[in-house]
Every structure is written in C-alpha cells, then in structure tokens.
Design a protein around this motif. Structure first.
Motif, PDB file in Angstrom:
ATOM      1  N   ARG A   1       0.827  -1.206   0.000  1.00 50.75           N
ATOM      2  CA  ARG A   1       0.000   0.000   0.000  1.00 50.75           C
ATOM      3  C   ARG A   1       0.865   1.261   0.000  1.00 50.75           C
ATOM      4  O   ARG A   1       0.561   2.231  -0.696  1.00 50.75           O
ATOM      5  CB  ARG A   1      -0.895  -0.044   1.240  1.00 50.75           C
TER       6      ARG A   1
ATOM      7  N   PRO B   1       0.064   3.451  -3.549  1.00 52.32           N
ATOM      8  CA  PRO B   1      -1.167   3.871  -2.874  1.00 52.32           C
ATOM      9  C   PRO B   1      -2.420   3.751  -3.741  1.00 52.32           C
ATOM     10  O   PRO B   1      -3.522   3.611  -3.218  1.00 52.32           O
ATOM     11  CB  PRO B   1      -0.887   5.341  -2.509  1.00 52.32           C
TER      12      PRO B   1
ATOM     13  N   LEU C   1      -4.325  -5.556  -4.588  1.00 59.72           N
ATOM     14  CA  LEU C   1      -3.567  -5.553  -3.335  1.00 59.72           C
ATOM     15  C   LEU C   1      -3.746  -6.871  -2.598  1.00 59.72           C
ATOM     16  O   LEU C   1      -2.772  -7.460  -2.094  1.00 59.72           O
ATOM     17  CB  LEU C   1      -4.042  -4.387  -2.465  1.00 59.72           C
TER      18      LEU C   1
ATOM     19  N   ALA D   1      -6.208  -1.042   5.237  1.00 56.35           N
ATOM     20  CA  ALA D   1      -5.217  -0.257   4.501  1.00 56.35           C
ATOM     21  C   ALA D   1      -5.864   0.682   3.489  1.00 56.35           C
ATOM     22  O   ALA D   1      -5.346   1.766   3.219  1.00 56.35           O
ATOM     23  CB  ALA D   1      -4.235  -1.184   3.792  1.00 56.35           C
ATOM     24  N   ARG D   2      -7.000   0.305   2.917  1.00 56.75           N
ATOM     25  CA  ARG D   2      -7.671   1.134   1.926  1.00 56.75           C
ATOM     26  C   ARG D   2      -8.454   2.272   2.558  1.00 56.75           C
ATOM     27  O   ARG D   2      -8.914   3.159   1.851  1.00 56.75           O
ATOM     28  CB  ARG D   2      -8.613   0.267   1.096  1.00 56.75           C
TER      29      ARG D   2
ATOM     30  N   THR E   1      -1.688   6.445   4.408  1.00 56.82           N
ATOM     31  CA  THR E   1      -0.511   5.573   4.402  1.00 56.82           C
ATOM     32  C   THR E   1       0.388   5.800   5.608  1.00 56.82           C
ATOM     33  O   THR E   1       1.069   4.881   6.052  1.00 56.82           O
ATOM     34  CB  THR E   1       0.305   5.784   3.114  1.00 56.82           C
TER      35      THR E   1
END
Length: 369
Positions: free
Chosen positions: A262, A266, A273, A352-353, A357
């Motif tokens: 990620r 990004p 992913l 993570a989404r 980050t």
C-alpha cells in the motif's frame, strides 16, 4: 471490542482460591555440591547401583543417597545437584533426616543461556527486540498467573486457553509492532483464527476419539484433582496455545506485506492488493506448515521408534492415541494457519484502503522472509 471481550473473559475466568493443591517430591528441594562418591551407608533394598554422595549443603558437610537410577548418570565430584530430605527406614522421629538425590541442578546454565538469548535479541533487533522480550515476559506471566491457575481451579480449559491466548496476542503484538492499523489487522486475524482453531480442535478430538490420558502428566493431574480437570479439555487447550506459537508470525507477516504494498503503490486497487499479498502469503504458509510438521514429527519420533522396534506397522503406530494426538494437533494447527492467511490479508486490505498511508505503521517495523 476484542480487548473488552478479553478483559471480561479474564474477569470471569480468573482463578480463585480453589486451585488444586498438592505436593511434589521437589517441593522442599535444596541445592548442594557433590564432594565425594562412595558406597557406605547404602541400604540393600536400594539395589547394587546405590551410592552415597558426600555433599556440601549450606556450607556444611552432609550425605545424600543416590538410588542408582539407570536413566540418570552418577554425579561426579563437583557436580551441582538438588536434594530432598527423607527419614531413613527404622529412624526415630527425632532423627536428623539424610538427603536423597532428586536431580541435577540445571538452573545456573539455563539462566546463562536465557541471558545470552536476551543479549543476542537486543543486539540484533535493538529497541524492537527489547520490546519483544518484554512481550515474551508478559506472555509467560499470563501463562503462570492466569492460564495454569485457572485450569487448576476447575475453569473450562478451552475457554481459559482462548482468553489467555488472545490476551497474549494483544500484549505482545502491541509491544513488538506498535499501535497501527496493521497491528490491529494482525490481532483481528489471529483472534478469529484462534476461535476457528478451537472449534476445529473440538470436532477433531471427538471424531478421532482422543481421551487426553496418554501422558503420565495428564493422568496425575486427573487423579490429583479428583476428576475435576478434564484431560480432553487440557488437550484442546494445548492445541490452541500451540497454534498461537506460530500464528502471530503468519498474521504479522501478512499485515506487513499489505502495508508495504500500500505504501509502495497507494493507488493499487483493493482486489490487486489482496491478490499480491496473498501470493506472498502462500509462500510463507508453505514454509510455516513444513516447520510445524517437522516440529511435531520431532516430538513423536521417539514414540515411532519404540513402535518400530516391536514390529508395529506405520499405520498401526499412527492409529495409537499417543501418536494420533500429535497428528491431530499438527493437522488442526496447519488448517488454522492456512485460514489465517486469507483472513488476515482481507482484514489488512480493508483497513489499509481506509486509512492514510502514514498510519499503516513504520516501514521497517514489519516482518519479512
């Protein structure tokens, strides 16, 4: 929610004052040093292997009896041993009890080895290694203060093992890997996998008809507790705790891979992913399952050798409960690990989404192979 449920479980299952009480032959053991070895003072009923050890105990000279155990080598002068008091046959109540050899004193070398382990970990992993050692200490403390006393107090072993395992996860992962969304993903994946492993272990133990009474320790515990400690429950608890030993390695690795991907890309879609992280997870899983299988095979190797010496076929040997127990634990643990990879990856991708980050954790804090 996981922390709150774990805290509630600890409160409900925390041991009281009703733990099984008993005495051990080593409860009043003392450390001593062997000065000389002789045969004078040995009683005939102790057999030809009996020896009298002249020892130094608390700065004073004394004697101890070595019964000639075929499995224990005779101590040599200078050896550090553990002895227990015992009244000799025919001695009156006021007689000074002699000492009886219990075992070698291994505490000093074990302590030195533990210190060497700690120094190596801290030197190589520095701050994170120190935090991992603190987490290890917390894990051992939870086992000693909660898991073992709660089982001895009659609490359901499988429930105690689950609550204790999740509590260990919360402490060790937070300490070793910091507070981040990826640590949370590893905790969620590990906790869900532990529950799945416990359910699977329950079904497997019933299907294979394992009693948990094949070990001498389980039998002694059942007798000492007047049947209050269920050996089958102990077997299930052991499977859960055993799975925890390698589970956090898999879940932290998957969460770290997702975080790294990620950070590197990004804009990568969630489906891509997940697929890329799962590709790494499959390789890690193959190596981990092999490690787990070899660990259980090593534990069962002496038993298989014993069966081989009496001409028992491999199929019949595996069918024996003492071997079937290890095989069941291996298969249950491996299935749990296999499920942990896609589960943790999915949780990590979902987190993570949805977070920036910079909240995914330190790029150097992950676990890589």
């Amino acid at each position: 929610m996981i922390a709150a449920a774990t805290a509630l479980g600890l409160f409900v299952l925390w041991p009281g004052d009703g733990a099984v009480a008993g005495s051990s032959p080593g409860a009043d053991a003392r450390g001593a040093e062997v000065v000389a070895v002789g045969t004078d003072g040995c009683r005939p009923e102790l057999g030809p292997g009996c020896r009298t050890l002249r020892i130094e105990l608390d700065g004073r000279a004394s004697t101890a009896t070595f019964a000639g155990d075929a499995l224990t080598p005779l101590p040599e002068p200078g050896a550090r041993i553990r002895v227990v008091p015992a009244v000799p046959v025919g001695a009156g109540e006021g007689a000074t009890p002699p000492w009886v050899f219990l075992d070698y004193d291994r505490r000093a070398p074990l302590l030195l080895l533990s210190l060497l382990f700690a120094v190596v970990i801290v030197l190589l992993a520095r701050r994170r290694g120190l935090l991992a050692l603190i987490g290890l200490g917390a894990s051992l403390a939870l086992l000693a203060t909660f898991v073992v006393p709660a089982i001895l107090d009659g609490r359901p072993p499988i429930a105690v093992a689950l609550v204790g395992a999740v509590a260990i996860l919360l402490v060790t992962l937070a300490l070793a890997h910091g507070a981040s969304s990826m640590t949370l993903a590893a905790i969620i994946g590990s906790a869900c996998t532990l529950v799945l492993t416990a359910l699977l272990a329950t079904l497997a133990v019933d299907a294979v008809q394992l009693t948990g009474l094949v070990s001498e320790q389980a039998f002694v515990l059942r007798v000492a507790s007047d049947g209050e400690i269920e050996p089958q429950g102990l077997l299930l608890a052991g499977m859960v705790i055993g799975a925890l030993g390698v589970l956090d390695d898999v879940t932290v690795s998957q969460a770290s891979v997702v975080a790294a991907l990620r950070r590197a890309a990004p804009s990568m879609p969630a489906r891509t992913l997940y697929a890329e992280a799962l590709r790494v997870g499959r390789d890690h899983l193959a190596a981990t399952v092999n490690t787990l299988a070899l660990a259980y095979a090593g534990a069962a190797l002496p038993i298989l050798l014993v069966f081989s010496t009496v001409g028992t076929s491999l199929g019949d040997a595996v069918n024996r409960e003492i071997v079937a127990q290890e095989v069941t634990a291996l298969l249950v643990g491996s299935i749990g690990l296999a499920c942990a990879v896609p589960l943790t990856t999915a949780v990590a991708v979902a987190l993570a989404r949805r977070v920036p980050t910079e909240l995914l954790g330190d790029a150097h804090a992950g676990h890589a192979h």
